[in-house]
Design a protein around this motif. Structure first.
Motif, mmCIF file in Angstrom:
data_model
loop_
_atom_site.group_PDB
_atom_site.id
_atom_site.type_symbol
_atom_site.label_atom_id
_atom_site.label_comp_id
_atom_site.label_asym_id
_atom_site.label_seq_id
_atom_site.Cartn_x
_atom_site.Cartn_y
_atom_site.Cartn_z
ATOM 1 N N MET A 1 0.838 -1.004 -0.050
ATOM 2 C CA MET A 1 0.061 0.004 0.005
ATOM 3 C C MET A 1 0.869 1.209 0.049
ATOM 4 N N ALA A 2 0.605 2.178 -0.739
ATOM 5 C CA ALA A 2 1.335 3.448 -0.844
ATOM 6 C C ALA A 2 1.114 4.377 0.439
ATOM 7 N N ASP A 3 2.249 5.069 0.657
ATOM 8 C CA ASP A 3 2.392 5.795 1.857
ATOM 9 C C ASP A 3 1.116 7.086 1.497
ATOM 10 N N VAL A 4 0.688 7.532 2.362
ATOM 11 C CA VAL A 4 -0.340 8.638 2.273
ATOM 12 C C VAL A 4 -0.034 9.858 3.426
ATOM 13 N N ASP A 5 0.036 10.836 2.955
ATOM 14 C CA ASP A 5 0.594 11.892 3.616
ATOM 15 C C ASP A 5 -0.501 12.443 4.609
ATOM 16 N N LYS A 6 -1.761 12.407 4.423
ATOM 17 C CA LYS A 6 -2.712 12.767 5.487
ATOM 18 C C LYS A 6 -3.930 12.206 5.230
ATOM 19 N N LEU A 7 -4.797 11.829 6.339
ATOM 20 C CA LEU A 7 -5.931 11.260 6.048
ATOM 21 C C LEU A 7 -6.963 12.006 7.015
ATOM 22 N N VAL A 8 -8.234 12.285 6.811
ATOM 23 C CA VAL A 8 -9.173 13.272 7.666
ATOM 24 C C VAL A 8 -10.470 12.239 7.603
ATOM 25 N N PHE A 9 -10.700 11.625 9.107
ATOM 26 C CA PHE A 9 -11.766 10.940 9.097
ATOM 27 C C PHE A 9 -13.075 11.812 9.619
ATOM 28 N N ARG A 10 -14.149 11.650 8.910
ATOM 29 C CA ARG A 10 -15.215 12.495 9.270
ATOM 30 C C ARG A 10 -16.663 11.553 9.202
ATOM 31 N N THR A 56 -7.738 13.913 12.034
ATOM 32 C CA THR A 56 -6.716 13.981 11.132
ATOM 33 C C THR A 56 -5.545 13.262 11.411
ATOM 34 N N VAL A 57 -4.980 12.472 10.718
ATOM 35 C CA VAL A 57 -3.992 11.347 10.937
ATOM 36 C C VAL A 57 -2.944 11.964 9.753
ATOM 37 N N THR A 58 -1.935 12.330 10.504
ATOM 38 C CA THR A 58 -0.580 12.584 9.243
ATOM 39 C C THR A 58 0.345 11.611 9.975
ATOM 40 N N PRO A 59 1.745 11.298 9.207
ATOM 41 C CA PRO A 59 2.699 10.330 9.576
ATOM 42 C C PRO A 59 3.412 10.843 11.001
ATOM 43 N N SER A 60 3.177 12.096 11.416
ATOM 44 C CA SER A 60 3.837 12.405 12.647
ATOM 45 C C SER A 60 2.775 12.758 13.944
ATOM 46 N N THR A 61 1.563 13.097 13.525
ATOM 47 C CA THR A 61 0.544 13.454 14.506
ATOM 48 C C THR A 61 -0.778 12.798 14.413
ATOM 49 N N ILE A 62 -1.705 13.033 15.328
ATOM 50 C CA ILE A 62 -3.054 12.420 15.373
ATOM 51 C C ILE A 62 -3.949 13.709 15.694
ATOM 52 N N VAL A 63 -4.805 14.462 15.094
ATOM 53 C CA VAL A 63 -5.384 15.489 15.643
ATOM 54 C C VAL A 63 -6.895 14.895 15.923
ATOM 55 N N ALA A 64 -7.483 14.852 17.176
ATOM 56 C CA ALA A 64 -8.773 14.409 17.184
ATOM 57 C C ALA A 64 -9.648 15.618 17.660
ATOM 58 N N ARG A 65 -10.424 16.126 16.772
ATOM 59 C CA ARG A 65 -11.283 17.369 17.026
ATOM 60 C C ARG A 65 -12.598 17.170 17.383
ATOM 61 N N GLY A 66 -13.234 17.596 18.284
ATOM 62 C CA GLY A 66 -14.559 17.487 18.960
ATOM 63 C C GLY A 66 -15.167 18.802 18.717
ATOM 64 N N VAL A 67 -16.468 18.902 19.276
ATOM 65 C CA VAL A 67 -17.466 20.031 19.381
ATOM 66 C C VAL A 67 -16.503 21.096 20.071
ATOM 67 N N PHE A 68 -16.139 21.013 21.205
ATOM 68 C CA PHE A 68 -15.766 22.002 22.112
ATOM 69 C C PHE A 68 -14.126 22.163 21.939
ATOM 70 N N GLY A 69 -13.215 21.412 21.152
ATOM 71 C CA GLY A 69 -11.774 21.446 21.383
ATOM 72 C C GLY A 69 -11.228 20.567 20.540
ATOM 73 N N LEU A 112 -5.334 3.705 8.612
ATOM 74 C CA LEU A 112 -4.727 4.310 9.681
ATOM 75 C C LEU A 112 -3.214 3.840 9.716
ATOM 76 N N ALA A 113 -3.153 2.393 9.505
ATOM 77 C CA ALA A 113 -1.963 1.904 9.626
ATOM 78 C C ALA A 113 -1.213 2.312 8.427
ATOM 79 N N ALA A 114 -1.494 2.681 7.230
ATOM 80 C CA ALA A 114 -0.850 2.970 6.119
ATOM 81 C C ALA A 114 -0.092 4.319 6.453
ATOM 82 N N VAL A 115 -1.102 5.394 7.176
ATOM 83 C CA VAL A 115 -0.535 6.676 7.403
ATOM 84 C C VAL A 115 0.465 6.590 8.508
#
Length: 163
Positions: A1-10, A56-69, A112-115
């Motif tokens: 599987m090719a490497d992916v730079d960024k994924l956004v799960f919504r 939002t998942v990148t090769p270096s970070t995971i950003v979990a965004r909720g309603v208030f933060g 998620l494993a690919a990223v």
């Protein structure tokens, strides 16, 4: 599987239809009784929840965004990935705290494993490796031996069941 730079799960945008249906259903009640227009807050709050929640998942970070933060987690701080309630995934940090990943489900684990850049693996999927030698490949592709079940006469079966 090719490497992916960024994924956004919504949350799927189709969920906004539920909010629209909620507005339609609340309208007769909201105007039948004075002050009940406040009921419009419920479908609007649901719409905000659908639009804001994402991971939002990148090769270096995971950003979990909720309603208030939001919560930003570096991959180096991730100890494990856990399956939370309703099949949502969470990450367990090195200090054993859990961070929920909005909109990320078990079916998203391969993406998620690919990223992740190899930091996590998908259970049951072998990592890509060198091809096996011809002898090992022949053993793997050989049909398994199957033992024949002893034949039982129907009359004997009825006798056993009756005893």
């Amino acid at each position: 599987m090719a490497d992916v730079d960024k994924l956004v799960f919504r949350i799927p945008a189709v969920a906004l239809l539920a909010s629209a249906v909620g507005v339609i259903c609340v309208t007769p009640v909201a105007f039948a009784v004075p002050g009940m227009q406040a009921l419009y807050v419920l479908p609007l709050a649901f719409a905000v929840w659908v639009v804001r929640n994402r991971t939002t998942v990148t090769p270096s970070t995971i950003v979990a965004r909720g309603v208030f933060g939001k919560k930003t987690v570096a991959w180096t701080d991730v100890k494990a990935i856990k399956l939370a309630e309703k099949s949502w995934l969470s990450v367990q940090l090195n200090d054993d705290t859990l961070v929920k990943l909005p909109a990320v489900r078990m079916m998203h684990l391969p993406a998620l494993a690919a990223v992740s850049g190899g930091r996590i693996t998908v259970p049951g999927v072998k990592p890509e490796a060198e091809p096996a030698p011809a002898e090992e490949a022949a053993e793997v592709n050989a049909a398994p031996e199957v033992e024949a079940a002893p034949e039982v006469d129907a009359a004997e079966e009825r006798e056993r069941a009756g005893q």
